[in-house]
Every structure is written in structure tokens, then in C-alpha cells.
Motif scaffolding. Structure first.
Motif, PDB file in Angstrom:
ATOM      1  N   ARG A  76      45.532  44.316  33.266  1.00 17.23           N
ATOM      2  CA  ARG A  76      45.781  43.539  34.483  1.00 17.23           C
ATOM      3  C   ARG A  76      45.080  44.143  35.695  1.00 17.23           C
ATOM      4  O   ARG A  76      45.548  44.008  36.815  1.00 17.23           O
ATOM      5  CB  ARG A  76      47.282  43.444  34.738  1.00 17.23           C
ATOM      6  CG  ARG A  76      48.028  42.689  33.639  1.00 17.23           C
ATOM      7  CD  ARG A  76      49.519  42.799  33.797  1.00 17.23           C
ATOM      8  NE  ARG A  76      50.212  42.139  32.698  1.00 17.23           N
ATOM      9  CZ  ARG A  76      51.479  42.372  32.366  1.00 17.23           C
ATOM     10  NH1 ARG A  76      52.175  43.271  33.051  1.00 17.23           N
ATOM     11  NH2 ARG A  76      52.044  41.728  31.370  1.00 17.23           N
ATOM     12  N   THR A  77      43.985  44.805  35.483  1.00 22.80           N
ATOM     13  CA  THR A  77      43.262  45.438  36.580  1.00 22.80           C
ATOM     14  C   THR A  77      41.774  45.158  36.442  1.00 22.80           C
ATOM     15  O   THR A  77      41.202  45.345  35.372  1.00 22.80           O
ATOM     16  CB  THR A  77      43.484  46.958  36.584  1.00 22.80           C
ATOM     17  OG1 THR A  77      44.887  47.233  36.518  1.00 22.80           O
ATOM     18  CG2 THR A  77      42.900  47.581  37.831  1.00 22.80           C
ATOM     19  N   THR A 125      54.348  39.822  40.511  1.00 24.98           N
ATOM     20  CA  THR A 125      53.251  39.529  39.580  1.00 24.98           C
ATOM     21  C   THR A 125      52.006  39.310  40.400  1.00 24.98           C
ATOM     22  O   THR A 125      51.302  38.338  40.252  1.00 24.98           O
ATOM     23  CB  THR A 125      53.569  38.286  38.735  1.00 24.98           C
ATOM     24  OG1 THR A 125      53.829  37.190  39.617  1.00 24.98           O
ATOM     25  CG2 THR A 125      54.766  38.501  37.853  1.00 24.98           C
ATOM     26  N   GLU A 179      49.630  37.693  36.452  1.00 29.37           N
ATOM     27  CA  GLU A 179      49.693  38.447  35.222  1.00 29.37           C
ATOM     28  C   GLU A 179      48.348  38.388  34.502  1.00 29.37           C
ATOM     29  O   GLU A 179      48.046  39.219  33.669  1.00 29.37           O
ATOM     30  CB  GLU A 179      50.805  37.869  34.324  1.00 29.37           C
ATOM     31  CG  GLU A 179      52.205  38.093  34.856  1.00 29.37           C
ATOM     32  CD  GLU A 179      52.667  39.517  34.666  1.00 29.37           C
ATOM     33  OE1 GLU A 179      52.022  40.265  33.918  1.00 29.37           O
ATOM     34  OE2 GLU A 179      53.672  39.887  35.272  1.00 29.37           O
ATOM     35  N   THR A 225      50.896  47.363  42.315  1.00 32.63           N
ATOM     36  CA  THR A 225      50.117  46.139  42.166  1.00 32.63           C
ATOM     37  C   THR A 225      49.608  45.719  43.524  1.00 32.63           C
ATOM     38  O   THR A 225      50.312  45.841  44.522  1.00 32.63           O
ATOM     39  CB  THR A 225      50.993  45.008  41.589  1.00 32.63           C
ATOM     40  OG1 THR A 225      51.692  45.491  40.445  1.00 32.63           O
ATOM     41  CG2 THR A 225      50.151  43.825  41.192  1.00 32.63           C
ATOM     42  N   GLN A 232      47.142  45.184  38.697  1.00 33.90           N
ATOM     43  CA  GLN A 232      48.150  46.218  38.523  1.00 33.90           C
ATOM     44  C   GLN A 232      47.459  47.561  38.398  1.00 33.90           C
ATOM     45  O   GLN A 232      46.917  47.919  37.353  1.00 33.90           O
ATOM     46  CB  GLN A 232      49.002  45.931  37.275  1.00 33.90           C
ATOM     47  CG  GLN A 232      50.209  46.833  37.167  1.00 33.90           C
ATOM     48  CD  GLN A 232      51.191  46.354  36.117  1.00 33.90           C
ATOM     49  OE1 GLN A 232      51.086  45.235  35.633  1.00 33.90           O
ATOM     50  NE2 GLN A 232      52.149  47.198  35.774  1.00 33.90           N
TER      51      GLN A 232
END
Length: 877
Positions: free
Chosen positions: A638-639, A139, A143, A705, A699
Motif C-alpha cells: 500500500r505504498t 484508509t 487500500e 498513512t 501506508q
């Protein structure tokens, strides 16, 4: 001739630099394309009620940096909030309705709690996390890798938690060194990189790798709490002891049979390194209020140093054993007196002796040193919540350090410039330090304000020095021809009382207010004050400020900026020199002496003027003005992508000058014949730097990731640091040039790929253009005993070194020894991995020679290591 040499150097390095730039650009573009998933739409966050709360661990202690998400029907309502040092979080502008509050933090089970808002703001929430046994799913960077208007959530920060660091190639499991590649050299102070462990500045990192939860750089870059800019410091967050037993044990092995040959060695040198490391923690017995953590490592390093020099009889190439040992033990004991009051005690013991150090390049084995070093530290931390809005934390660290350097040979030292160094090292010195570090911090939450204030004592120490360096004398020759003709250009020797003790005191205080003016606009204002003894500088006030603003309704874009003043410190060594040479240590410089000759007796040397050290009248602490403006964008759930311009201006920077150097135009007569070298430490240097930084975090794809950071920068200055001397002691005009650390392009990458459940693939890469170095004549034109004179009209750092390129891989697989019924990825797990560093076996040269009289002119005599293979094994429960 000089211009022709410069053109030849620039052309020779042009292709390497262009190649490095091209590869860097290609990697960055590829990473950006991989993250091109469309951003999910987010609901607008209109004004409404405030939602506040506190996150605690199973012992009731606040949990900092936990990710808190407010959702309605599976959609995130507002940008994810991070808890502060008191474990508190806040959402503003929340409308009536039914919500869920989700809390996640590495090492704990995620928690989901229902929330109903109707007619008024809800009461503050209290959320208690349960400790997770093992979290093996990657993660990385969280996250909740989302843009936010929180001041401390800038997305241009370089941050990696242990989940990422365990999946990417990290040489010798040194997480601090791996993340140091992301530091900005222009923001590093005279004393080196500022290191913060759990919010407290420390002089050395006595933390085992398995006890580290996260390493950050540039988190909240304009915080008044810390002395240096965020880009010049490392922040380390360690694991909590926890309420259930958990641990990790690692073994790392490396042997030269798997490595490539050093490019300067005749044969592959026999080397081996073994590292045993781990941490275990949990409750003491059946206690619910007392917990412990025991961590440490043992490193056995049998390496070889490569000599590449030129002697009277020709080239000298040999491998010299340079073994090291490193043993660290840390014991942490925590106790929870109540829900609002907790303490911990910690003891660190660290021993790291080494032998045959300093050998390599021009330095022959006889000029080696043996080093014996150890540190002992005791820490006490007390944290108490006076009320839900007011938190105090106090920490005191008491330590004792012991560093002894002994020359292998007591023979006089022979230095033939850029050819070889023989004889004894003449480096005998013993340093002891007894120090105390204090940190008292309070935080208070009031409405939209989060006020933080405190007092720092980063150093209150008594230091002892026994300096016998160069008691056996050193002869200096400008070339092998002069050595054969027995014509040294200088002779140095020290005598007298080399034993002193002195106090070094540093004190600071700060106050800072983080104010959320609107849900999409935040401000931070702070003021810091620094003071240190030996300098009569009482005006070190450092105002700092920052803002974060989201202009769009979806909160997918944040504009962030800030500025601040940051003061530097002298460090310990200049203070030691000042005290030593004023309390009886005598240093003598003789130009063009006879050779060979026995050691000069004391009554002969005392007929010559002795050297001394002094601080310039009115010496002040250097300071820099740092400022930045950037844009952050949510590319996917998540980016994030951040593009930031940063500027810095340094004033009153440290440098040294011999103010009794011979006067021009003949440079043969000194102003004061009764004094030798009069080294004056001044604060007259300056620096200017600009950079554009692109940071991609989170991610990148469904399987990838990590963290990618590219920097385009340029920094000029007219000083090489507090111990640096200009070529002409009376003219600094030709010293303004590229800084020693200046690199136009830099790319750093840490990336983890999980294509399936069987294997994890990690990549690390560093690509950079070359650093500069100076063209010198190899002669003492100015009569100072220093061979740093340059040809007429040539500025400092006029030559450019080669680029740097390093590519590292890691391949690992997890074997689960038990399965958790709720989550198959939790339980006891064993991981085996293989890591390759400098996979392409690219030769990265260092120590380029700019001396025109040297046979090695324009060449390197050392390099970074060739390809190395490392085997790892880990057990976690």
C-alpha cells in the motif's frame, strides 16, 4: 552600493534557506526509510480474456473511482482498477480459472463476488454496493494504493480522502485550503485555481466540509476535459446522499488565550472563532428511489488585524478588530427514475460579510473597508445510461452573486510609500453577476477504448459594475519627508459614469480517447477547444497526450509521461476595466500636484487628459506547453513512490504597459499629449519552468498513512500578471528574472499515525525556501506615477525573501456510542480533538520591503500567524 546591498541580503537569508532545505531533506529521507518494507511478489498477468463490469450504488447510480481488485487464492492478479465516471472497470489478459472480484469505495460496504472463467470471456458484471454507516478506520489514499498503467492513476497526484483529512490538522476544517499547498503556482491561470466539483468546473466552492469525500490535485494531468493542467487545479468529489440515514456534525473553537502573540503586535490581541458545520443525508421517508443531503456551516470569526507602520510621529503599532461571518446552506435532492436514469437538484445559499478589511501592515484603520457578499446557486444534473457502453451526463448551474465594498471613511486617501496609508480607502464598488454554467459529457466504451467527449460552458454571465473607486482622490508621497514637506509625486482621481453592464462568455469542447494497447501499456489522446468573447482568438486548439507503461512482469514499476497545450483566460476584472473606461468612467493622473487642496471640480480635471484602457491589437490568449516524464514504483502493498520531471514553457503571457508613458532619455514628454495613461493589455510575456517532484503515498508503516511531496523547481518569467506594469514601459529586457512565486525547494506533508485504538495522531508540515522580491529606488524616474523603478543594472526580483516553515499537530480520540456486530469500528461515534498550528511558533515573515528609501527596507511588516490552538468535536452516525 547596490551590489553591497544585494550581497548583504543574500547572505542574511542564506542560513534560513539552508536550514529549510536540510529539514526538508531529512523529513523526506525519514519517510522513505519508514516505507522500506519489501514489496510482495505479484503474479504475472499474461494475455487472456477481458473482464468488464459496472459498480453501482444502492439506487443504481454508477459509482466512480471505486477500487476493483481481481484475486486468485488471496493474491492480486492484476493492478487494481478504478471505475470511471460511468462506474465501469476492465481487466485484460485474464487466464481461465476461479477468481474473486473485490470492490471497495469509501462510504460503502466492501463487496466480494466470485468469478469463473472457462473457454470465453465472462459476461459484464454488475456489482451493487451497500452504504456503510460510518467508516472510522483510516484508509488514507485508499487500500488500493498501487501503481497502475491506467492513464488517470498517476501516483504523483496529491490526493486525500475524508478519512485522512479528518485525522490530520486542518485549520478551520478548510480541506480545500489544506490541499492547496500541493498546487504548482506556475500552472495556475490568470483567473486563479481551477476548481472542479464532481467533474464540473465552478467559480467558487459552495461545499461544506462534511459533504466532501475526496480532494485531488494533478489526477490525470493531461486530460482534455479540463482547461488547466492538473497541477493547477483542485478536483473535489462529494458524498452521495445514500440509501440509509447518515451524517456528521462538527464544532470547532479557537480563542486567543490559547494562542501565541503576533510578532508585530504589542500585546496578544483578543480573538475568537467558532465554527458549526455538518451534513445529513439519506432516503426521503421510506422511498427507495429518492434521497436527500442537507449540509452547511456557520463560521463566526472575531479576529484582529495588526498595523505595523511608520507615521510622522514615529512607529505605529495597533490591533484593529476585523470580524467576519460566513453562513452556507446546501440542499441536495436526488431521484432514481430507473436503473439507467437518475437526476438531482441542488440549491446553495452562501452569505459571507466582513468588516474593517484591508487593514494591517502599512494600512491604518481609517483606510478600511466593509464588505457585503452573498451567492445563490441552483443546479440540475441528469445522468442516463443509453446502454452498458454509453453514458451521458448533463448539468446546468444558474447563479446570482452580489459583492459590495464600502469605504469606512470618504476622506481622500493618503499613500506614503512603504510607510503608511491613511485617509479613506477610496474602494467603493458594487459587483453583481448572473451566470449560467453548462456541462454536457458523454462516455463510450468500445473494446480497449474509453472515449469521452463533451461541451463545457464554464461561464455565460451578465456582470454589472458600479465603480466609484477613487472618486474622492488619492495623493501619493515617496517618503515621510516628502509628506511633511507637502510634496506629493502624484495625484489620482476618477469621475464620470462608473456604472456598466457586460456579458462574459466562455465556451469549450473536447474529445478524448483512453486506449489500453496492452495490459501493461496505455495511451491517451485528446483535443480541446476554448473560446471567450472580447478576444478575436479562434485558434485555441489544445492537443494533449499521455502514456503509461509497465516494463516488469510484476507490474511494480510504471513509466509515465505526457504533454499538452493549455490556454489561459483573461478573467472578469480586465474586461470590466475595458468596458468602464470606454463607457464614460474617467481617470486622471496629475504628477507633482499641489497639496493640500480640496477635491478638483469636474471642469478643472477635464482640462487634463484622461486615462484609458485598451486591449492590444491582435491580443491573444496566453498558452503554455506542459510536459513530464516520471517513474512510479510499488514499495510495499500500500505504498508507492513517484519521481517526476515536469517542464513548462509559457507564451503570449498577459501584462500591462503604459504606451503613452514619457519618452527617454528625460522621461518628461509623452507621445500623445491628448491622452493620459494609456494602459494597454498585451500578450507578450513568456515563462520557463522546470521541476523535479518526489511523491510518497499510502501506508508508510503499519501505523502511519499519508502523503509526502517534495519539489525542486525553478521558474523564470518577465511578467507579474495581467495588471502588472514593467519599470520601464519601453524596455522589458531587465524584467526576465525569477517568477514572483518561485521557490527552489518545497516540502508538504500530511500524515496520520494510529499507534493504538485509543488515540490518533496527525501531522501536517510545509517547508519551503524563500520567494523573491525586487529592489527599488522609491522614486518615479520614468514619470509614470508608479514607484517601481530599480537601480541601473538591477533586474526584477533580485532579492530573496526568507524561507517558510510550518509544523502542525492533531491529537484525537474516538468514543463509540454503539457497536456494529460485524465490525466494531462502525456505528455512532464521537471524536474529540486538539490541533496546534505552527507548533514551533516560527515567525514566517511576508511583505518584505525592497524600497531603498523606506525605513523598513529589507524588513517585513507582516507575517503568517503565530502558534494557534484549536479544539474540535465531531459526531458521526
Amino acid at each position: 552600493m547596490v551590489k553591497r546591498i544585494l550581497r548583504r541580503k543574500i547572505f542574511a537569508n542564506g542560513f534560513a534557506s539552508a536550514l529549510a532545505i536540510g529539514v526538508a531533506s531529512a523529513l523526506l529521507v525519514a519517510a522513505l526509510l519508514s516505507s522500506g518494507a519489501a514489496a510482495a511478489r505479484a503474479q504475472n498477468a499474461p494475455r487472456g480474456f477481458g473482464v468488464t463490469g459496472q459498480v453501482r450504488d444502492p439506487r443504481g447510480a454508477p459509482v466512480a473511482d471505486a477500487a476493483v481488485t481481481l484475486k486468485r487464492e488471496s493474491d492480486t492478479v492484476l493492478p487494481v482498477a478504478k471505475t470511471d465516471a460511468a462506474g465501469r472497470f476492465r481487466f485484460d489478459g485474464v487466464l481461465e480459472g476461479s477468481y474473486s472480484v473485490e470492490v471497495a469505495h469509501d462510504g460503502f460496504e466492501p463487496v466480494v463476488k466470485g468469478l469463473q472463467i472457462q473457454g470465453r470471456a465472462p459476461a459484464p458484471l454488475t456489482i451493487t454496493l451497500a452504504l456503510a454507516l460510518v467508516v472510522t478506520k483510516v484508509t488514507v489514499v485508499g487500500e488500493s494504493a498501487q501503481v497502475s498503467t491506467d492513464i488517470s492513476e498517476n501516483r504523483d497526484a496529491a490526493s486525500a480522502d475524508q478519512n485522512l483529512l479528518e485525522k490530520v490538522p486542518v485549520f478551520d476544517q478548510d480541506y480545500v485550503a489544506a490541499m492547496s499547498a500541493f498546487l504548482d503556482p506556475s500552472a495556475v491561470g490568470t483567473s486563479g485555481v481551477q476548481t472542479i466539483v464532481n467533474g464540473v468546473e465552478v467559480s467558487s466552492v459552495t461545499v461544506s466540509a462534511s459533504a466532501i469525500q475526496e480532494v485531488r490535485i494533478n489526477q490525470n494531468p493531461y486530460s482534455a476535459e479540463y482547461a488547466r493542467p492538473g497541477r493547477g487545479g483542485l478536483e473535489i468529489i462529494t458524498k452521495e446522499a445514500g440509501a440509509a440515514y447518515h451524517g456528521a456534525f462538527n464544532f470547532t473553537f479557537r480563542d486567543s488565550t490559547l494562542n501565541a502573540r503576533d510578532p508585530f503586535a504589542l500585546v496578544r490581541a483578543p480573538e475568537q472563532r467558532r465554527i458549526y458545520e455538518g451534513a445529513i443525508g439519506g432516503p426521503v421517508g421510506h422511498s427507495k428511489t429518492t434521497s436527500f443531503m442537507l449540509s452547511g456551516h456557520r463560521q463566526e470569526e472575531d479576529l484582529e488585524s495588526i498595523v505595523f507602520a511608520e507615521g510622522v510621529s514615529g512607529p505605529i503599532q495597533q490591533s484593529v478588530p476585523s470580524p467576519k461571518r460566513d453562513t452556507l446552506l446546501t440542499f441536495h435532492l436526488g431521484h432514481q427514475f430507473s436503473d439507467n436514469h437518475s437526476v438531482f437538484w441542488q440549491y446553495n445559499e452562501w452569505d459571507y460579510p466582513s468588516w474593517n478589511q484591508g487593514v494591517g501592515g502599512f494600512v491604518l484603520p481609517e483606510a478600511a473597508t466593509n464588505i457585503n457578499q452573498w451567492e445563490r446557486e441552483w443546479t440540475f444534473n441528469d445522468r442516463i445510461s443509453i446502454s452498458p457502453r454509453l453514458l451521458f451526463q448533463f448539468q446546468i448551474l444558474a447563479g446570482w452573486e452580489h459583492h459590495i465594498v464600502t469605504s469606512v471613511s470618504e476622506a481622500p486617501k493618503i499613500v506614503v510609500q512603504d510607510a503608511f496609508t491613511a485617509g479613506g480607502a477610496q474602494a467603493d464598488v458594487a459587483n453583481t453577476e448572473r451566470h449560467v454554467q453548462l456541462n454536457g459529457i458523454g462516455s463510450w466504451t468500445a473494446g480497449k477504448h474509453f472515449l469521452k467527449f463533451g461541451v463545457n460552458v464554464p461561464d455565460l454571465s451578465f456582470r454589472g459594475v458600479v465603480n466609484h473607486t477613487n472618486f474622492g482622490s488619492t495623493y501619493f508621497f515617496s517618503s515621510i519627508q516628502d509628506y511633511q514637506a507637502q510634496l506629493p509625486y502624484a495625484f489620482r482621481q476618477q469621475q464620470g459614469n462608473g456604472t456598466v453592464g457586460y456579458w462574459q462568455d466562455e465556451v469549450a469542447g473536447f474529445v478524448q480517447d483512453e486506449f489500453r494497447f496492452r495490459p501493461n501499456l496505455s495511451f491517451s489522446f485528446g483535443l480541446r477547444y476554448n473560446w471567450q468573447n472580447f478576444l478575436q482568438d479562434y485558434k485555441q486548439f489544445s492537443p494533449r497526450g499521455a502514456f503509461a507503461y509497465s516494463p516488469d512482469k510484476g507490474r511494480k514499476t510504471v513509466i509515465r509521461g505526457g504533454a499538452g497545450i493549455f490556454y489561459d483566460r483573461t478573467g472578469a476584472n480586465p474586461l470590466a476595466d475595458l468596458v468602464l473606461y470606454q463607457d464614460g468612467l474617467k481617470s486622471y493622473l496629475l504628477l507633482n500636484p499641489s497639496f493640500p487642496a480640496p477635491l478638483f471640480p469636474g471642469d478643472v480635471l477635464t482640462n487634463h487628459p484622461a486615462d484609458t484602457v485598451q486591449f492590444a491589437p491582435g491580443l491573444r490568449e496566453p498558452y503554455s506547453i506542459q510536459y513530464s516524464l516520471g517513474v512510479e514504483r510499488q514499495l510495499a502493498k500500500r505504498t508507492t513512490l513517484a519521481v517526476t520531471y515536469s517542464g513548462s514553457r509559457g507564451y503570449r503571457l498577459f501584462l500591462s504597459r503604459d504606451i503613452n508613458a514619457p519618452l527617454g532619455p528625460n522621461y518628461s514628454v509623452v507621445p500623445n499629449p491628448g491622452v493620459g495613461v494609456l494602459r494597454e493589455v498585451e500578450s507578450t510575456g513568456r515563462q520557463a519552468g522546470n521541476s523535479l517532484e518526489v511523491t510518497l503515498r499510502g501506508q508508510m508503516t503499519h501505523y502511519a498513512t499519508g502523503l509526502i511531496q517534495y519539489t525542486l523547481s525553478h521558474t523564470d518569467n518577465n511578467t507579474g500578471g495581467i495588471t502588472w506594469f514593467p519599470a520601464n514601459q519601453y524596455d522589458l529586457s531587465s524584467e526576465w528574472s525569477r517568477a514572483d512565486f518561485d521557490q527552489r525547494h518545497r516540502l508538504n506533508l500530511l500524515e496520520s499515525f494510529n499507534p493504538g485504538k485509543q488515540f490518533t495522531f496527525g501531522v501536517g508540515a510545509t517547508i519551503a525556501t524563500g520567494k523573491p522580491y525586487s529592489l527599488t529606488t522609491g522614486q518615479d524616474f520614468y514619470g509614470t506615477g508608479i514607484l517601481n523603478a530599480r537601480p541601473a543594472g538591477v533586474s526584477r526580483n533580485s532579492l530573496n525573501g526568507p524561507g517558510f516553515a510550518d509544523l502542525d499537530f492533531r491529537l484525537s480520540r474516538d468514543f463509540y456510542l454503539s457497536k456494529n456486530r460485524k465490525d466494531k469500528e462502525k456505528g455512532r461515534v464521537t471524536t474529540f480533538g486538539i490541533e496546534a498550528f505552527n507548533v514551533l511558533n516560527h515567525t514566517n515573515y511576508v511583505a518584505y520591503v525592497g524600497n531603498m528609501r523606506s525605513r523598513f527596507f529589507g524588513q517585513a511588516v507582516t507575517s503568517y500567524p503565530a502558534r494557534r490552538i484549536q479544539l474540535t468535536a465531531r459526531f458521526k452516525f
